[in-house]
Design an enzyme around this catalytic site. Sequence first.
Site, PDB file in Angstrom:
ATOM      1  CE  LYS A  57      -3.774  -2.443   2.243  1.00  0.00           C
ATOM      2  NZ  LYS A  57      -4.534  -2.756   3.458  1.00  0.00           N
ATOM      3  CD  GLN A 101      -3.234  -4.333   6.584  1.00  0.00           C
ATOM      4  OE1 GLN A 101      -3.112  -3.413   5.787  1.00  0.00           O
ATOM      5  NE2 GLN A 101      -3.927  -5.417   6.302  1.00  0.00           N
ATOM      6  CG  ASP A 124      -9.332   0.251   4.760  1.00  0.00           C
ATOM      7  OD1 ASP A 124      -9.135  -0.048   3.566  1.00  0.00           O
ATOM      8  OD2 ASP A 124      -8.575  -0.083   5.687  1.00  0.00           O
TER       9      ASP A 124
END
Length: 292
Positions: A57, A101, A124
């Site tokens: 990422k 994460q 997200d």
Amino acid sequence: MGEHETRIIDGKASAARLKDAVKAQVATHVDAGHRVPGLCTFLVGDDPASDVYVRHKRNDAGFVGFSDVHQKLPADISEEALLDLIREMNRRDDVDGILVQLPLPKHIDRARVLNAILPSKDVDGFHPVNVAGLVLGQPSHWPCTPKGCLHLLDELGVELRGKHAVVVGHSNIVGRPMASLLVQRDCTVTICHIHTQDLAQHTRQADILVVATGCAGLISADMVKDGVVVLDVGISRTEDGKLTGDVQFDDVKPKAAAITPVPGGVGPMTRAMLLQNTLEAYEGHLRLPAEA
Ligand code: NAD
């Protein structure tokens, strides 16, 4: 069976196109005198898989020209300390997207952490405000995987209105938001999950089949109808270490109008969508002073 040409959906190529488009858009904004967009990634603990995901990422973010803010934190960090750092990133003007994460260590309340992210920076799309926006069809950040799936369907030019879409898997990050997006696009949607009785009876009705279970090879050829469009979200590892999906690709392919491979299908699109979401967050933040 197999009278038509099956389209293998090239998620890698789609993702590359999207990444290039994000990169070009960032360059346009920066050339116009705006600041660089910033993505902050949080990595808590030493899970090797998470480490790899976050590295990817951050590399992607660097490729498109985002500034990279990274918080590598020990597994035993307290929930309060993590929340404080998230609040700090919420306040920072140079940070547009915040990503924590998952999974988090067991002593940390995942919902509390995700809910602490400012919705406008929640790239997200897991914050309840963004989930509500998605369900209601209002502007919000959508989770990357279902948004990527929809992008693939749109690129294919599949007419969604009135089609029967079957989503297998009802997790918060894939199945549920995927079903909501398909409802918004006027599909008739069936959601299946581990407690569904006679899964095949449902999947056989699918014009569009999205499978996200993590059960390798769950969907066999006799479970789909001719002409189905298949998006395989699942990722498992075979005994010899190869990545494989939830769909028996070689057997299902001849019946499908289009199908994603694993790897090289939905996965790359998910990664690219994080960049798109961060760009959208940045553009939203840039507009704020003008609206104030
Ligand atoms: P999860 O474990 O949270 O949810 C799995 C879902 O599948 C549940 O709704 C469960 O009820 C259902 N399920 C499990 N076994 C089933 C069965 N035998 N029949 C019917 N339904 C069944 O998983 P998740 O986070 O939604 O991820 C699902 C899969 O997608 C995993 O393999 C994950 O690695 C993969 N994934 C891929 C991407 C990507 O970018 N390609 C992104 C996220 C997740």
